[in-house]
Design a protein around this motif. Structure first.
Motif, PDB file in Angstrom:
ATOM      1  N   HIS A 127     -36.941  41.758  50.378  1.00 31.69           N
ATOM      2  CA  HIS A 127     -37.844  42.859  50.035  1.00 31.69           C
ATOM      3  C   HIS A 127     -37.925  42.921  48.511  1.00 31.69           C
ATOM      4  O   HIS A 127     -36.994  43.312  47.829  1.00 31.69           O
ATOM      5  CB  HIS A 127     -37.298  44.173  50.591  1.00 31.69           C
ATOM      6  CG  HIS A 127     -38.220  45.342  50.413  1.00 31.69           C
ATOM      7  ND1 HIS A 127     -39.385  45.472  51.128  1.00 31.69           N
ATOM      8  CD2 HIS A 127     -38.148  46.422  49.606  1.00 31.69           C
ATOM      9  CE1 HIS A 127     -39.991  46.597  50.779  1.00 31.69           C
ATOM     10  NE2 HIS A 127     -39.259  47.182  49.846  1.00 31.69           N
ATOM     11  N   LYS A 128     -39.030  42.546  47.954  1.00 26.76           N
ATOM     12  CA  LYS A 128     -39.144  42.354  46.499  1.00 26.76           C
ATOM     13  C   LYS A 128     -39.130  43.660  45.712  1.00 26.76           C
ATOM     14  O   LYS A 128     -38.774  43.683  44.537  1.00 26.76           O
ATOM     15  CB  LYS A 128     -40.433  41.586  46.180  1.00 26.76           C
ATOM     16  CG  LYS A 128     -40.530  40.218  46.854  1.00 26.76           C
ATOM     17  CD  LYS A 128     -39.396  39.307  46.442  1.00 26.76           C
ATOM     18  CE  LYS A 128     -39.522  37.932  47.099  1.00 26.76           C
ATOM     19  NZ  LYS A 128     -38.393  37.051  46.742  1.00 26.76           N
ATOM     20  N   ARG A 129     -39.509  44.747  46.328  1.00 23.60           N
ATOM     21  CA  ARG A 129     -39.651  46.002  45.589  1.00 23.60           C
ATOM     22  C   ARG A 129     -38.310  46.691  45.348  1.00 23.60           C
ATOM     23  O   ARG A 129     -37.402  46.631  46.177  1.00 23.60           O
ATOM     24  CB  ARG A 129     -40.574  46.965  46.327  1.00 23.60           C
ATOM     25  CG  ARG A 129     -41.995  46.466  46.470  1.00 23.60           C
ATOM     26  CD  ARG A 129     -42.925  47.577  46.903  1.00 23.60           C
ATOM     27  NE  ARG A 129     -43.021  48.618  45.875  1.00 23.60           N
ATOM     28  CZ  ARG A 129     -43.790  49.698  46.000  1.00 23.60           C
ATOM     29  NH1 ARG A 129     -44.503  49.880  47.095  1.00 23.60           N
ATOM     30  NH2 ARG A 129     -43.840  50.597  45.045  1.00 23.60           N
ATOM     31  N   ARG A 130     -38.201  47.316  44.190  1.00 25.08           N
ATOM     32  CA  ARG A 130     -37.067  48.190  43.878  1.00 25.08           C
ATOM     33  C   ARG A 130     -37.637  49.533  43.477  1.00 25.08           C
ATOM     34  O   ARG A 130     -38.776  49.631  43.004  1.00 25.08           O
ATOM     35  CB  ARG A 130     -36.201  47.583  42.757  1.00 25.08           C
ATOM     36  CG  ARG A 130     -35.527  46.274  43.160  1.00 25.08           C
ATOM     37  CD  ARG A 130     -34.551  46.484  44.311  1.00 25.08           C
ATOM     38  NE  ARG A 130     -33.900  45.250  44.758  1.00 25.08           N
ATOM     39  CZ  ARG A 130     -34.307  44.513  45.766  1.00 25.08           C
ATOM     40  NH1 ARG A 130     -35.412  44.845  46.435  1.00 25.08           N
ATOM     41  NH2 ARG A 130     -33.650  43.438  46.125  1.00 25.08           N
ATOM     42  N   TYR A 131     -36.851  50.605  43.619  1.00 33.44           N
ATOM     43  CA  TYR A 131     -37.412  51.946  43.545  1.00 33.44           C
ATOM     44  C   TYR A 131     -36.673  52.848  42.553  1.00 33.44           C
ATOM     45  O   TYR A 131     -35.466  52.697  42.321  1.00 33.44           O
ATOM     46  CB  TYR A 131     -37.367  52.590  44.932  1.00 33.44           C
ATOM     47  CG  TYR A 131     -38.134  51.804  45.966  1.00 33.44           C
ATOM     48  CD1 TYR A 131     -39.480  52.041  46.198  1.00 33.44           C
ATOM     49  CD2 TYR A 131     -37.502  50.803  46.711  1.00 33.44           C
ATOM     50  CE1 TYR A 131     -40.188  51.318  47.152  1.00 33.44           C
ATOM     51  CE2 TYR A 131     -38.198  50.070  47.657  1.00 33.44           C
ATOM     52  CZ  TYR A 131     -39.545  50.329  47.877  1.00 33.44           C
ATOM     53  OH  TYR A 131     -40.235  49.607  48.810  1.00 33.44           O
ATOM     54  N   SER A 132     -37.419  53.807  42.005  1.00 34.39           N
ATOM     55  CA  SER A 132     -36.840  54.787  41.075  1.00 34.39           C
ATOM     56  C   SER A 132     -35.871  55.712  41.803  1.00 34.39           C
ATOM     57  O   SER A 132     -34.850  56.126  41.245  1.00 34.39           O
ATOM     58  CB  SER A 132     -37.950  55.632  40.425  1.00 34.39           C
ATOM     59  OG  SER A 132     -38.855  54.826  39.723  1.00 34.39           O
ATOM     60  N   PHE A 133     -36.212  56.069  43.036  1.00 31.95           N
ATOM     61  CA  PHE A 133     -35.360  56.916  43.867  1.00 31.95           C
ATOM     62  C   PHE A 133     -35.223  56.286  45.240  1.00 31.95           C
ATOM     63  O   PHE A 133     -36.226  55.911  45.859  1.00 31.95           O
ATOM     64  CB  PHE A 133     -35.972  58.321  44.029  1.00 31.95           C
ATOM     65  CG  PHE A 133     -35.966  59.156  42.787  1.00 31.95           C
ATOM     66  CD1 PHE A 133     -34.939  60.051  42.549  1.00 31.95           C
ATOM     67  CD2 PHE A 133     -36.980  59.048  41.863  1.00 31.95           C
ATOM     68  CE1 PHE A 133     -34.923  60.813  41.402  1.00 31.95           C
ATOM     69  CE2 PHE A 133     -36.992  59.810  40.706  1.00 31.95           C
ATOM     70  CZ  PHE A 133     -35.956  60.700  40.471  1.00 31.95           C
ATOM     71  N   VAL A 134     -33.987  56.180  45.705  1.00 37.86           N
ATOM     72  CA  VAL A 134     -33.721  55.747  47.076  1.00 37.86           C
ATOM     73  C   VAL A 134     -32.889  56.845  47.719  1.00 37.86           C
ATOM     74  O   VAL A 134     -31.810  57.194  47.220  1.00 37.86           O
ATOM     75  CB  VAL A 134     -32.961  54.405  47.116  1.00 37.86           C
ATOM     76  CG1 VAL A 134     -32.564  54.058  48.553  1.00 37.86           C
ATOM     77  CG2 VAL A 134     -33.817  53.294  46.519  1.00 37.86           C
ATOM     78  N   GLU A 172     -33.142  49.541  37.921  1.00 37.68           N
ATOM     79  CA  GLU A 172     -32.341  49.896  36.751  1.00 37.68           C
ATOM     80  C   GLU A 172     -32.680  51.314  36.305  1.00 37.68           C
ATOM     81  O   GLU A 172     -33.851  51.685  36.200  1.00 37.68           O
ATOM     82  CB  GLU A 172     -32.625  48.908  35.620  1.00 37.68           C
ATOM     83  CG  GLU A 172     -31.817  49.162  34.360  1.00 37.68           C
ATOM     84  CD  GLU A 172     -32.195  48.195  33.255  1.00 37.68           C
ATOM     85  OE1 GLU A 172     -32.120  48.587  32.081  1.00 37.68           O
ATOM     86  OE2 GLU A 172     -32.589  47.051  33.574  1.00 37.68           O
ATOM     87  N   ASN A 173     -31.647  52.120  36.077  1.00 38.57           N
ATOM     88  CA  ASN A 173     -31.767  53.530  35.691  1.00 38.57           C
ATOM     89  C   ASN A 173     -32.363  54.400  36.797  1.00 38.57           C
ATOM     90  O   ASN A 173     -32.692  55.562  36.561  1.00 38.57           O
ATOM     91  CB  ASN A 173     -32.590  53.695  34.405  1.00 38.57           C
ATOM     92  CG  ASN A 173     -31.926  53.044  33.208  1.00 38.57           C
ATOM     93  OD1 ASN A 173     -30.710  53.135  33.042  1.00 38.57           O
ATOM     94  ND2 ASN A 173     -32.705  52.361  32.382  1.00 38.57           N
ATOM     95  N   GLY A 174     -32.496  53.832  38.002  1.00 40.77           N
ATOM     96  CA  GLY A 174     -32.992  54.608  39.129  1.00 40.77           C
ATOM     97  C   GLY A 174     -31.875  55.415  39.765  1.00 40.77           C
ATOM     98  O   GLY A 174     -30.703  55.335  39.368  1.00 40.77           O
ATOM     99  N   TYR A 175     -32.236  56.195  40.777  1.00 41.39           N
ATOM    100  CA  TYR A 175     -31.293  57.133  41.389  1.00 41.39           C
ATOM    101  C   TYR A 175     -31.093  56.849  42.879  1.00 41.39           C
ATOM    102  O   TYR A 175     -32.034  56.502  43.589  1.00 41.39           O
ATOM    103  CB  TYR A 175     -31.788  58.569  41.221  1.00 41.39           C
ATOM    104  CG  TYR A 175     -31.820  59.026  39.788  1.00 41.39           C
ATOM    105  CD1 TYR A 175     -30.729  59.678  39.212  1.00 41.39           C
ATOM    106  CD2 TYR A 175     -32.944  58.792  38.991  1.00 41.39           C
ATOM    107  CE1 TYR A 175     -30.754  60.087  37.885  1.00 41.39           C
ATOM    108  CE2 TYR A 175     -32.977  59.201  37.663  1.00 41.39           C
ATOM    109  CZ  TYR A 175     -31.873  59.846  37.118  1.00 41.39           C
ATOM    110  OH  TYR A 175     -31.906  60.249  35.805  1.00 41.39           O
ATOM    111  N   LEU A 176     -29.854  57.032  43.306  1.00 42.44           N
ATOM    112  CA  LEU A 176     -29.483  56.947  44.722  1.00 42.44           C
ATOM    113  C   LEU A 176     -29.085  58.344  45.176  1.00 42.44           C
ATOM    114  O   LEU A 176     -28.256  58.997  44.528  1.00 42.44           O
ATOM    115  CB  LEU A 176     -28.314  55.981  44.909  1.00 42.44           C
ATOM    116  CG  LEU A 176     -27.681  55.939  46.305  1.00 42.44           C
ATOM    117  CD1 LEU A 176     -28.642  55.312  47.308  1.00 42.44           C
ATOM    118  CD2 LEU A 176     -26.367  55.164  46.277  1.00 42.44           C
ATOM    119  N   ILE A 177     -29.676  58.810  46.280  1.00 39.24           N
ATOM    120  CA  ILE A 177     -29.355  60.126  46.821  1.00 39.24           C
ATOM    121  C   ILE A 177     -28.952  59.963  48.282  1.00 39.24           C
ATOM    122  O   ILE A 177     -29.704  59.396  49.081  1.00 39.24           O
ATOM    123  CB  ILE A 177     -30.557  61.081  46.719  1.00 39.24           C
ATOM    124  CG1 ILE A 177     -31.020  61.211  45.263  1.00 39.24           C
ATOM    125  CG2 ILE A 177     -30.200  62.460  47.287  1.00 39.24           C
ATOM    126  CD1 ILE A 177     -32.350  61.924  45.102  1.00 39.24           C
TER     127      ILE A 177
END
Length: 203
Positions: A50-57, A84-89
Motif C-alpha cells: 500500500h503505497k500511501r502514508r497518512y498524516s493521521f492513522v 513522517e511527523n504524522g500521528y497515530l491514535i
C-alpha cells in the motif's frame, strides 16, 4: 471519518472489512465526497504494498477484538501507515476492574468478544515505542466512569431506562466538572496518541 473531514477538511480513507456500501451511505449523509475505501481485512492487509502514508492513522474500538499476537501485528501495521511527523491514535474501551463487574451484570455477552489483556497502558506503550520510531504524546485513561460509554449503542437501545439513568448521571458529572477523572478502576476508555519521529540527520 465524517467528523475529521468536516472539522479539519481532511481527505479521509478507511480500511474496513464491512461492506463499503455502509460507509458510502454514511459519507453521503454527511456530504463527504473526498474519501477512499479499501474493503479489506486489516489483519491481512499488505501495508508494504500500500503505497500511501497518512498524516493521521486512527482506530477506535478495534484492537481489543483480537488475541495478543494479532493485536501486536495490527499496531505495527498501523505504525507503518503513518508518514513522517504524522500521528497515530489508538482508542479502546477499558473493560476491567469495576467496569468488568458492570459488564458482567449488564452485558456479559459483550465481554466474550473483547480481549481484556490489551487494555493495558504498559502494553500499548511498549508496542508503539518498539523500534524507537514514535514519541508518545498521550497514553492514559479517559473520562470518569462507565456511565460515559456510548449511550447510542445497541445495548442502551435495548435498555431505555439505563440509557436515561446514565445520561442523567453524565450531565450531572459534566456540570460538576468531574467528568474526566482518569483512573484504571472506573474510566471507560484508554487513549494513546503518538507521533512518528523525523529521521535522524545524516550528513
Amino acid at each position: 471519518m465524517a467528523y475529521m473531514n468536516q472539522t479539519y477538511g481532511m481527505e479521509v480513507s478507511a480500511i474496513d472489512f464491512v461492506d463499503k456500501k455502509y460507509i458510502e451511505e454514511v459519507m453521503k449523509k454527511n456530504a463527504v465526497t473526498d474519501y477512499n475505501i479499501y474493503e479489506e481485512d486489516f489483519t491481512k492487509f499488505n501495508v508494504k504494498e500500500h503505497k500511501r502514508r497518512y498524516s493521521f492513522v486512527a482506530s477506535w474500538g478495534f484492537i481489543e477484538h483480537f488475541d495478543i499476537h494479532i493485536c501486536k501485528k495490527i499496531i505495527q501495521n498501523q505504525k507503518e501507515l503513518v508518514e513522517e511527523n504524522g500521528y497515530l491514535i489508538i482508542e479502546l474501551p477499558n473493560i476491567r476492574k469495576f467496569n468488568w463487574m458492570v459488564y458482567r451484570i449488564c452485558n456479559n455477552e459483550l465481554l466474550k468478544i473483547h480481549n481484556l489483556k490489551v487494555m493495558n497502558l504498559k502494553f500499548l506503550k511498549e508496542q508503539v515505542q518498539m523500534g524507537n520510531q514514535f514519541d508518545i504524546l498521550y497514553c492514559d485513561y479517559y473520562l470518569t466512569s462507565f456511565f460515559e460509554f456510548n449511550p447510542s449503542s445497541e445495548f442502551f437501545d435495548r435498555h431505555k431506562n439505563l440509557k436515561k439513568l446514565f445520561r442523567g448521571i453524565h450531565k450531572i458529572a459534566k456540570k460538576l466538572h468531574i467528568d474526566n477523572i482518569k483512573t484504571s478502576f472506573f474510566s471507560p476508555y484508554i487513549v494513546l496518541i503518538a507521533t512518528r519521529k523525523s529521521p535522524a540527520f545524516k550528513p
